[in-house]
Design a protein around this motif. Structure first.
Motif, mmCIF file in Angstrom:
data_model
loop_
_atom_site.group_PDB
_atom_site.id
_atom_site.type_symbol
_atom_site.label_atom_id
_atom_site.label_comp_id
_atom_site.label_asym_id
_atom_site.label_seq_id
_atom_site.Cartn_x
_atom_site.Cartn_y
_atom_site.Cartn_z
ATOM 1 N N ALA A 1 0.821 -1.216 0.000
ATOM 2 C CA ALA A 1 0.000 0.000 0.000
ATOM 3 C C ALA A 1 0.852 1.262 0.000
ATOM 4 C CB ALA A 1 -0.922 -0.015 1.214
ATOM 5 N N THR A 2 2.020 1.187 0.576
ATOM 6 C CA THR A 2 2.862 2.392 0.689
ATOM 7 C C THR A 2 4.005 2.389 -0.329
ATOM 8 O OG1 THR A 2 4.196 1.292 2.374
ATOM 9 C CG2 THR A 2 2.388 2.675 3.177
ATOM 10 N N GLU A 3 3.852 1.576 -1.350
ATOM 11 C CA GLU A 3 4.864 1.500 -2.423
ATOM 12 C C GLU A 3 6.264 1.226 -1.872
ATOM 13 O OE1 GLU A 3 3.661 1.366 -5.295
ATOM 14 O OE2 GLU A 3 1.712 2.285 -4.978
ATOM 15 N N GLY A 4 6.347 0.406 -0.863
ATOM 16 C CA GLY A 4 7.657 -0.004 -0.340
ATOM 17 C C GLY A 4 8.169 0.844 0.817
ATOM 18 N N ALA A 5 7.482 1.954 1.090
ATOM 19 C CA ALA A 5 7.987 2.848 2.147
ATOM 20 C C ALA A 5 7.897 2.186 3.528
ATOM 21 C CB ALA A 5 7.191 4.145 2.150
ATOM 22 N N HIS A 6 6.871 1.381 3.737
ATOM 23 C CA HIS A 6 6.667 0.778 5.066
ATOM 24 C C HIS A 6 7.870 -0.061 5.492
ATOM 25 C CE1 HIS A 6 4.531 -0.781 8.504
ATOM 26 N NE2 HIS A 6 4.732 -2.019 8.107
ATOM 27 N N LEU A 7 8.445 -0.778 4.545
ATOM 28 C CA LEU A 7 9.628 -1.581 4.900
ATOM 29 C C LEU A 7 10.903 -0.880 4.416
ATOM 30 C CD1 LEU A 7 8.201 -5.199 4.350
ATOM 31 C CD2 LEU A 7 8.531 -3.992 6.507
ATOM 32 N N THR B 1 -5.988 -4.034 -6.043
ATOM 33 C CA THR B 1 -7.175 -3.196 -5.837
ATOM 34 C C THR B 1 -7.035 -1.809 -6.489
ATOM 35 O OG1 THR B 1 -8.527 -2.076 -4.181
ATOM 36 C CG2 THR B 1 -6.282 -2.532 -3.549
ATOM 37 N N LYS B 2 -8.156 -1.323 -6.957
ATOM 38 C CA LYS B 2 -8.138 0.014 -7.584
ATOM 39 C C LYS B 2 -8.451 1.107 -6.554
ATOM 40 C CE LYS B 2 -7.534 -1.199 -11.985
ATOM 41 N NZ LYS B 2 -6.746 -2.368 -11.583
ATOM 42 N N LEU B 3 -8.693 0.697 -5.323
ATOM 43 C CA LEU B 3 -8.974 1.702 -4.288
ATOM 44 C C LEU B 3 -7.778 2.637 -4.155
ATOM 45 C CD1 LEU B 3 -10.529 -0.581 -1.531
ATOM 46 C CD2 LEU B 3 -11.719 1.255 -2.751
ATOM 47 N N GLU B 4 -8.048 3.799 -3.599
ATOM 48 C CA GLU B 4 -6.944 4.771 -3.473
ATOM 49 C C GLU B 4 -6.817 5.276 -2.038
ATOM 50 O OE1 GLU B 4 -7.644 7.804 -6.321
ATOM 51 O OE2 GLU B 4 -7.139 6.485 -8.009
ATOM 52 N N GLY B 5 -5.655 5.852 -1.753
ATOM 53 C CA GLY B 5 -5.420 6.515 -0.462
ATOM 54 C C GLY B 5 -5.590 5.577 0.721
ATOM 55 N N ASP B 6 -6.148 6.138 1.808
ATOM 56 C CA ASP B 6 -6.281 5.360 3.046
ATOM 57 C C ASP B 6 -7.194 4.146 2.884
ATOM 58 O OD1 ASP B 6 -4.598 7.081 4.264
ATOM 59 O OD2 ASP B 6 -6.115 8.097 5.480
ATOM 60 N N LYS B 7 -8.190 4.299 1.988
ATOM 61 C CA LYS B 7 -9.106 3.161 1.781
ATOM 62 C C LYS B 7 -8.332 1.978 1.220
ATOM 63 C CE LYS B 7 -13.466 5.523 1.130
ATOM 64 N NZ LYS B 7 -14.554 5.870 0.261
ATOM 65 N N ARG B 8 -7.401 2.292 0.347
ATOM 66 C CA ARG B 8 -6.573 1.238 -0.247
ATOM 67 C C ARG B 8 -5.678 0.600 0.830
ATOM 68 N NH1 ARG B 8 -3.003 -0.377 -4.519
ATOM 69 N NH2 ARG B 8 -0.868 0.098 -3.950
ATOM 70 N N THR B 9 -5.062 1.444 1.661
ATOM 71 C CA THR B 9 -4.177 0.916 2.714
ATOM 72 C C THR B 9 -4.967 0.025 3.670
ATOM 73 O OG1 THR B 9 -2.905 2.948 2.545
ATOM 74 C CG2 THR B 9 -2.471 1.586 4.475
ATOM 75 N N ALA B 10 -6.135 0.522 4.087
ATOM 76 C CA ALA B 10 -6.932 -0.252 5.048
ATOM 77 C C ALA B 10 -7.370 -1.577 4.432
ATOM 78 C CB ALA B 10 -8.148 0.556 5.493
ATOM 79 N N PHE B 11 -7.832 -1.506 3.192
ATOM 80 C CA PHE B 11 -8.292 -2.722 2.528
ATOM 81 C C PHE B 11 -7.144 -3.738 2.437
ATOM 82 C CE2 PHE B 11 -8.808 -5.207 -1.395
ATOM 83 C CZ PHE B 11 -9.997 -5.857 -1.120
ATOM 84 N N LEU B 12 -6.009 -3.270 1.945
ATOM 85 C CA LEU B 12 -4.876 -4.193 1.802
ATOM 86 C C LEU B 12 -4.452 -4.752 3.158
ATOM 87 C CD1 LEU B 12 -2.797 -2.329 -0.940
ATOM 88 C CD2 LEU B 12 -3.701 -4.656 -1.110
ATOM 89 N N ALA B 13 -4.344 -3.878 4.149
ATOM 90 C CA ALA B 13 -3.874 -4.314 5.477
ATOM 91 C C ALA B 13 -4.778 -5.398 6.072
ATOM 92 C CB ALA B 13 -3.798 -3.123 6.428
ATOM 93 N N SER B 14 -6.059 -5.347 5.695
ATOM 94 C CA SER B 14 -7.016 -6.300 6.290
ATOM 95 C C SER B 14 -6.944 -7.692 5.651
ATOM 96 C CB SER B 14 -8.445 -5.776 6.099
ATOM 97 O OG SER B 14 -8.817 -5.872 4.726
ATOM 98 N N ARG B 15 -6.281 -7.790 4.508
ATOM 99 C CA ARG B 15 -6.345 -9.044 3.751
ATOM 100 C C ARG B 15 -5.661 -10.228 4.453
ATOM 101 N NH1 ARG B 15 -10.665 -8.795 1.274
ATOM 102 N NH2 ARG B 15 -10.913 -7.598 3.170
ATOM 103 N N GLY B 16 -4.687 -9.954 5.288
ATOM 104 C CA GLY B 16 -3.992 -11.040 5.992
ATOM 105 C C GLY B 16 -4.954 -11.797 6.888
#
Ligand code: ASP
Length: 451
Positions: A59-65, A106-121
């Motif tokens: 979601a953060t294009e690699g910035a998180h790690l 996902t085509k979601l954007e911004g925080d919605k995209r981050t939240a959606f992706l983060a929840s997938r685990g």
């Protein structure tokens, strides 16, 4: 009435097929284990990052790690992990991997995209674990937040659970099957996926326990329970069998990181004990956290908070100046700095805070204090460690404070600060950082082992 247990399994308990098999055995071991909340897979030997971190990394294009792991690598790690689970647990994949692959794009954007992706685990892990339990002969119901109305609101990257969720979750009381629910995420009123704060599966478990009126909330991870003192410093320390919510709060706020604090609130309110247990050692009882316990011992645990600093202010008559402390604390407040203890006397006061909070702030803080309060002197003492002795029995026996002071004196360890908690169930001793481990060993020996 049958007892109902909510069990939450953390990332290390569901990191691979071997661990998930242990989860299954634990569930099969008691018919009362009716509700199961699962985290996303944690790190294992092959995957050095937790699945949630890989997801946030995408979601953060690699910035998180920190760009150390490319987005492409994170995607491979996630797919590899779930593919491995499906294969090793011999569950039908039912288009699950294709659906996951699609979610990752996902085509979601911004925080919605981050939240959606983060929840997938959690989302996919719950699906796989539910399928595995069912396959193992356990009647299972998959309870996804989006289908059972686990409604949340506020910041979608740190959402809070709405009250209506409790009513919605209550419908699970009727279920005859074992309910498997992914932790950490919920849905907003608008239907968007939102995540709770990190470690939020604990919160999901606490909310579920409260809603269904559970008799117990078991929190399974890879630790045996809450230790009397940090076992890395005192290897022979034991797990505390019983603690009150109040005691664990005092121990946790001082460096015992057991689990998400907010998860306790509802359990405390609903009088639901929390049992911290180890998935790898289900035969040990762990730590039970309750509203009440018989105060048999004075000190049950000692926490240590390292790398603290002490701001010492002297000003004649400050004890008689109305509003002095308020003005002082407001200054820290303006800088967003949390303060811990404030020993006060007629002409001086000290404020304890984290040393790291002073970095980049100390000059401005000093100027603000000088401007607003014109102290006669202001001194900063760095490298203090605070040892916090906790136990409800101390309410009836404060002489343990004398024992602690005596033990430190005998061993030539100077006391930088001494503070007796107002509830009389804790006291805190500040020592210089270099003596902290030694002081902890000594105090453990005198106050816990020899009691
Ligand atoms: N998977 C989420 C995290 O790593 C939530 C959890 O495990 O409780 O923070």
């Amino acid at each position: 009435m049958r007892r109902k247990i909510v069990c939450k399994f953390g990332g290390s308990s569901v990191e691979n097929a071997t661990q998930i098999e242990k989860v299954k055995n634990i569930i099969q071991d008691s018919k009362n284990r009716k509700y199961v909340v699962v985290s996303a897979p944690g790190r294992d030997e092959k995957h050095r990052q937790k699945i949630t971190d890989h997801l946030v990394n995408i979601a953060t294009e690699g910035a998180h790690l920190h760009k150390l792991v490319e987005v492409k690598e994170s995607k491979i790690a996630i797919l590899d992990k779930f593919k491995g689970l499906i294969k090793d647990l011999h569950v039908k994949s039912d288009g699950l991997l294709e659906s996951l692959e699609k979610d990752l794009e996902t085509k979601l954007e911004g925080d919605k995209r981050t939240a959606f992706l983060a929840s997938r685990g959690e989302h996919y892990n719950a699906k796989i674990i539910a399928a595995y339990l069912e396959k193992s002969g356990i009647a299972t119901q998959l309870c996804l937040p989006e289908s059972i109305g686990f409604q949340v609101s506020g910041d979608i990257l740190g959402a809070k659970v709405d009250l209506v969720s409790h009513a919605n979750l209550q419908t699970l009381k009727e279920s005859e099957s074992v309910c498997v629910m992914p932790g950490f995420y919920g849905v907003t009123q608008e239907g968007d996926i939102a995540v709770l704060s990190r470690g939020g599966s604990d919160l999901t478990g606490g909310e579920l326990a409260y809603a269904v009126g559970a008799s117990l909330y078991e929190n399974w991870s890879d630790i045996d329970g809450v230790y009397e003192v940090d076992p890395r410093i005192v290897p022979n320390s034991d797990v505390i069998p019983r603690l009150t919510f109040k005691e664990i709060r005092l121990l946790s706020s001082k460096g015992f990181n057991v689990f998400h604090f907010d998860a306790m609130n509802n359990c405390r309110r609903g009088n639901i004990p929390i049992n911290i247990r180890n998935t790898n050692r289900p035969s040990s009882d762990g730590t039970l956290i309750l509203n009440e316990r018989v105060p048999e011992e004075d000190v049950v645990g000692i926490a240590k908070l390292d790398n603290m600093a002490y701001i010492y202010i002297e000003k004649e008559g400050l004890g008689e100046t109305i509003g002095f402390t308020e003005t002082l604390l407001n200054i820290f407040n303006q800088y967003g700095i949390n303060t811990y203890h404030y020993p006060t006397d007629k002409d001086d006061i000290a404020v304890l805070l984290k040393k790291e909070d002073l970095a980049g702030n100390i000059n401005n803080l000093r100027s603000a204090i000088e401007d607003k309060l014109s102290p006669d002197s202001l001194e900063v003492v760095y490298d203090i460690s605070i040892l916090s002795m906790v136990g409800i029995g101390m309410k009836y026996n404060s002489s343990v404070i004398a024992d602690a002071v005596w033990a430190l004196k005998e061993n030539h360890i100077d006391i930088e600060m001494l503070d007796h908690g107002p509830a009389k169930i804790s006291f805190h001793i500040g020592v210089s950082q270099q003596h902290a481990n030694k002081a902890l060993e000594l105090l453990y020996e005198i106050l816990v082992l020899k009691r």
